[in-house]
Design an enzyme around this catalytic site. Structure first.
Site, PDB file in Angstrom:
ATOM      1  N   THR A 186       0.974  -1.124   0.123  1.00  0.00           N
ATOM      2  CA  THR A 186      -0.060  -0.079   0.043  1.00  0.00           C
ATOM      3  C   THR A 186       0.760   1.210  -0.076  1.00  0.00           C
ATOM      4  O   THR A 186       2.122   1.355   0.396  1.00  0.00           O
ATOM      5  CB  THR A 186      -0.743   0.078   1.265  1.00  0.00           C
ATOM      6  OG1 THR A 186      -0.157   0.091   2.461  1.00  0.00           O
ATOM      7  CG2 THR A 186      -1.850  -1.118   1.269  1.00  0.00           C
ATOM      8  N   GLU A 330      -6.060  -3.382  -0.727  1.00  0.00           N
ATOM      9  CA  GLU A 330      -6.408  -4.714   0.037  1.00  0.00           C
ATOM     10  C   GLU A 330      -7.725  -5.527  -0.476  1.00  0.00           C
ATOM     11  O   GLU A 330      -7.976  -6.538  -0.024  1.00  0.00           O
ATOM     12  CB  GLU A 330      -6.815  -4.203   1.539  1.00  0.00           C
ATOM     13  CG  GLU A 330      -5.636  -3.840   2.341  1.00  0.00           C
ATOM     14  CD  GLU A 330      -5.345  -2.471   2.168  1.00  0.00           C
ATOM     15  OE1 GLU A 330      -5.495  -1.751   1.195  1.00  0.00           O
ATOM     16  OE2 GLU A 330      -4.433  -1.752   3.111  1.00  0.00           O
ATOM     17  N   LYS A 440     -14.274  18.657   9.934  1.00  0.00           N
ATOM     18  CA  LYS A 440     -15.304  18.572  10.938  1.00  0.00           C
ATOM     19  C   LYS A 440     -15.527  20.192  11.313  1.00  0.00           C
ATOM     20  O   LYS A 440     -14.662  20.729  12.101  1.00  0.00           O
ATOM     21  CB  LYS A 440     -15.066  17.944  12.178  1.00  0.00           C
ATOM     22  CG  LYS A 440     -16.182  17.590  13.119  1.00  0.00           C
ATOM     23  CD  LYS A 440     -16.034  16.324  13.844  1.00  0.00           C
ATOM     24  CE  LYS A 440     -17.317  16.042  14.563  1.00  0.00           C
ATOM     25  NZ  LYS A 440     -16.980  15.034  15.675  1.00  0.00           N
ATOM     26  N   TRP A 445     -20.106  17.149   9.992  1.00  0.00           N
ATOM     27  CA  TRP A 445     -18.806  16.849   8.844  1.00  0.00           C
ATOM     28  C   TRP A 445     -19.247  17.370   7.654  1.00  0.00           C
ATOM     29  O   TRP A 445     -20.339  17.414   7.018  1.00  0.00           O
ATOM     30  CB  TRP A 445     -19.189  15.370   8.774  1.00  0.00           C
ATOM     31  CG  TRP A 445     -18.606  14.619   9.971  1.00  0.00           C
ATOM     32  CD1 TRP A 445     -19.386  13.923  11.037  1.00  0.00           C
ATOM     33  CD2 TRP A 445     -17.329  14.176  10.448  1.00  0.00           C
ATOM     34  NE1 TRP A 445     -18.614  13.281  11.901  1.00  0.00           N
ATOM     35  CE2 TRP A 445     -17.258  13.596  11.547  1.00  0.00           C
ATOM     36  CE3 TRP A 445     -15.990  14.727   9.868  1.00  0.00           C
ATOM     37  CZ2 TRP A 445     -16.178  13.316  12.372  1.00  0.00           C
ATOM     38  CZ3 TRP A 445     -15.007  14.374  10.774  1.00  0.00           C
ATOM     39  CH2 TRP A 445     -14.954  13.491  12.092  1.00  0.00           C
TER      40      TRP A 445
HETATM   41  P1  AMP Z   1      -5.077   2.541  -2.540  1.00  0.00           P
HETATM   42  O1  AMP Z   1      -5.203   1.325  -1.814  1.00  0.00           O
HETATM   43  O2  AMP Z   1      -4.004   3.080  -2.333  1.00  0.00           O
HETATM   44  O3  AMP Z   1      -5.748   2.223  -3.991  1.00  0.00           O
HETATM   45  O4  AMP Z   1      -6.265   3.651  -2.152  1.00  0.00           O
HETATM   46  C1  AMP Z   1      -7.614   3.004  -1.658  1.00  0.00           C
HETATM   47  C2  AMP Z   1      -8.514   4.056  -1.458  1.00  0.00           C
HETATM   48  O5  AMP Z   1      -8.784   4.936  -2.657  1.00  0.00           O
HETATM   49  C3  AMP Z   1      -9.898   3.729  -1.214  1.00  0.00           C
HETATM   50  O6  AMP Z   1     -10.059   3.337   0.204  1.00  0.00           O
HETATM   51  C4  AMP Z   1     -10.765   4.976  -1.391  1.00  0.00           C
HETATM   52  O7  AMP Z   1     -10.362   6.148  -0.261  1.00  0.00           O
HETATM   53  C5  AMP Z   1     -10.025   5.737  -2.504  1.00  0.00           C
HETATM   54  N1  AMP Z   1     -10.798   5.353  -3.726  1.00  0.00           N
HETATM   55  C6  AMP Z   1     -10.575   4.311  -4.427  1.00  0.00           C
HETATM   56  N2  AMP Z   1     -11.396   4.451  -5.668  1.00  0.00           N
HETATM   57  C7  AMP Z   1     -12.223   5.476  -5.333  1.00  0.00           C
HETATM   58  C8  AMP Z   1     -13.325   5.997  -5.833  1.00  0.00           C
HETATM   59  N3  AMP Z   1     -13.876   5.738  -7.249  1.00  0.00           N
HETATM   60  N4  AMP Z   1     -13.973   7.343  -5.622  1.00  0.00           N
HETATM   61  C9  AMP Z   1     -13.524   7.742  -4.166  1.00  0.00           C
HETATM   62  N5  AMP Z   1     -12.343   7.235  -3.625  1.00  0.00           N
HETATM   63  C10 AMP Z   1     -11.914   6.185  -4.305  1.00  0.00           C
END
Ligand code: AMP
Length: 539
Positions: A186, A330, A440, A445
């Site tokens: 990650t 994940e 906040k 929120w």
């Molecule tokens: P990563 O594991 O680095 O790919 O990041 C995952 C995170 O990206 C998710 O928990 C979301 O917060 C954000 N994310 C992924 N797809 C979207 C989407 N279509 N709209 C908004 N946030 C997203």
């Protein structure tokens, strides 16, 4: 009573075997680092993946060993996906956009035995020379004609030479389907990066699920160009799903600017592509500036960050449908995809757009719970919000070599995404925000995503981020940090007027900060942490 059906394991090698047998002449086109386009077929991919598997075994690699990659989307990277994973090793894709220290940490933590890299990354790998001393081999993914001479890395091996000397026969082992096949860390915005270890089973099931009509809708008649990098979450599973259905695969290599993408899409007749919003901004701006159209592109999947409604409209003008999808490292990554049901077909276009702009409905295999602070399920009314928990056969249960970092600490059996969402009665999920990005204000929120979407609808704004600024009276107040389009101007008063007609008064950002560029993370998301520092040094 046990059933009487065959217990055939779900393995990556079965995808390759199917692609070779049923789509042997299916095309794979790659834009290369060395220059020009490389073309071959699924038959050739299968043959070279077997040669690669022989080469890796000759290097002394044993089941479970990790092979690191620092590479763009290209055919050699694809061979590594299958040759490494298929032979019982683990393909560890490394994001080259991370800081040098993070990459060094990841290679060390993963315990990589071999590192394979594209020529582009020679300086990066030379800078890591000290950390690579114990590796069995460092391989440059090129041919002899392009092999670099490196004083820092004297023993570099050439990928083509390594593969050329090997026989074309290799019996893919019949592994337990839960055997690890891939590893991706990650981006580590908080703490050290954590390794997600995918299995053959999770990757094959995910690949089948994303091909479904209500997800990426892939078939042997699709021409797919994944822009989302193969170094992050397996390019959303497309390198497995596309050979599974026998679609033509087009890989963009290092060329991700608007002009290169448009030229590649046109020359190869790309009908479906996928990537993060930032890449599409670059492509759409280039197309507008040069008055270009797409002749074959039908659909673009957008995920990784929220796709603003303005982006949907810009693609629609081009005659291209947008599929909004959600996922995480994940979760392999795809969990949600936004497509309409038959009962939505008669809705007016603006109501349809409202649904399509949500992050989507659960893909079968993924279960979702949305819970409040006490862990109680919130109603699925499209309004009540809570933390989104997920579980399913392609969701991480824990992290590689990190027993203390359980992915399930608070909710046993469930993975807490840290996304705050609403869900409606049809299952459409809308991300309100990342938990840590919400503002906040006076105990209420405010969703940064909602305010960013409004900003993106302003004709002067090219890119926008909303971050919280500490406020004595309200606790926090939203601030808009924006990049303007060339020659555009925007005052605080313009901004206020734009927001006041579109959101509640108390949500209107307090301030506007105009910047030349917004910082992004290694995976192309807005780096809110850096932006917060930008407006409030020391925070
Ligand atoms: P990563 O594991 O680095 O790919 O990041 C995952 C995170 O990206 C998710 O928990 C979301 O917060 C954000 N994310 C992924 N797809 C979207 C989407 N279509 N709209 C908004 N946030 C997203």
């Amino acid at each position: 009573m046990l059933a009487t059906m065959m217990n055939v394991p779900l393995l990556l090698s079965s995808i390759l075997r199917h692609a070779e047998t049923c789509h042997g002449d299916g095309e794979i086109v790659s834009a290369t680092v060395e220059g020009g386009l490389h073309r071959y077929t699924y038959g050739a991919l299968a043959s070279r993946s077997r040669k690669l598997a022989n080469a890796l075994s000759r290097l002394g690699l044993k089941s479970g060993d990790r092979v690191g990659t620092l590479a763009w989307n290209g055919y050699r990277h694809l061979e590594l996906y299958f040759g490494v994973g298929g032979s019982g090793l683990v393909c560890h894709t490394i994001n080259p956009r991370l800081f040098r220290e993070q990459i060094a940490y990841i290679i060390e933590h993963a315990g990589d035995s071999v590192l394979c890299f594209d020529l582009t990354f020679l300086p990066l790998v030379e800078g890591l020379a000290a950390e690579l001393k114990n590796l069995k081999a460092v391989v440059v993914m090129t041919d002899e004609a392009h092999m670099p001479k490196s004083e820092a890395l004297p023993g570099l091996l050439c990928y083509e030479t390594l593969v050329a000397g090997e026989p074309d026969t290799f019996d893919w082992p019949v592994l337990d389907e839960n055997t690890a096949s891939g590893l991706c860390y990650t981006s580590g915005t908080t703490g050290e990066p954590k390794g997600v270890l995918y299995s053959h089973r999770s990757s094959v099931l995910h690949a089948m699920a994303i091909a479904l009509p209500d997800v990426f809708d892939l078939s042997a008649a699709t021409v797919v160009c994944p822009i989302v990098p193969m170094f992050h979450v397996n390019a959303w599973g497309l390198p497995f799903s596309v050979p599974m259905v026998g679609a033509k695969l087009v890989l963009p290599g290092p060329h991700l600017d608007g002009a290169s993408l448009h030229a590649l899409f046109e020359s190869e007749g790309v009908t479906f592509t996928a990537g993060v919003p930032t890449v599409w901004l670059g492509l759409l701006d280039w197309m507008d500036a040069h008055g270009r159209k797409f002749s074959a592109l039908k659909r673009v999947a957008i995920g990784g960050s929220a796709a603003p409604p303005a982006m949907f409209k810009r693609f629609h003008v081009q005659g291209v449908d947008v599929l909004h999808a959600w996922g995480m490292t994940e979760t392999s990554p795809v969990g949600l995809a936004a497509t309409l049901k038959s009962k939505h077909q008669a809705l007016p276009p603006d109501r349809q757009l409202e649904l399509l702009c949500k992050q989507g409905r659960p893909v079968f295999g993924m279960e979702f719970r949305i819970v409040d602070h006490e862990g109680r399920e919130v109603p699925h009314d499209g309004k009540s919000f809570g933390a989104m928990l997920v579980r399913g056969p392609w969701v991480a249960q824990g992290y590689f070599n990190a027993p203390r970092h359980s992915a399930h600490a608070d909710f046993p059996g469930w993975f807490n995404t840290d996304d705050v969402v609403t869900m409606d009665a049809d299952g459409f999920v809308k991300i309100v925000d990342r938990t840590k990005d919400m503002v906040k204000s006076g105990g209420e929120w405010i969703s940064s995503i909602e305010l960013e979407n409004i900003a993106m609808a302003h004709p002067a704004i090219k890119e926008a981020a909303i971050v919280a600024r500490a406020d004595e009276r309200w606790g926090e107040r939203p601030v808009l940090v924006a990049v303007l389009k060339p020659d555009a101007t925007l005052t605080r008063e313009d901004m206020r007027a734009h927001y006041e007609s579109r959101t509640s008064k108390w949500c209107v950002p307090d301030d506007l900060v105009i910047v030349d560029e917004l910082p992004h993370t290694a995976t192309g998301k807005l780096s809110k942490k850096t932006i917060r520092r930008l407006i409030e040094p020391g925070s």
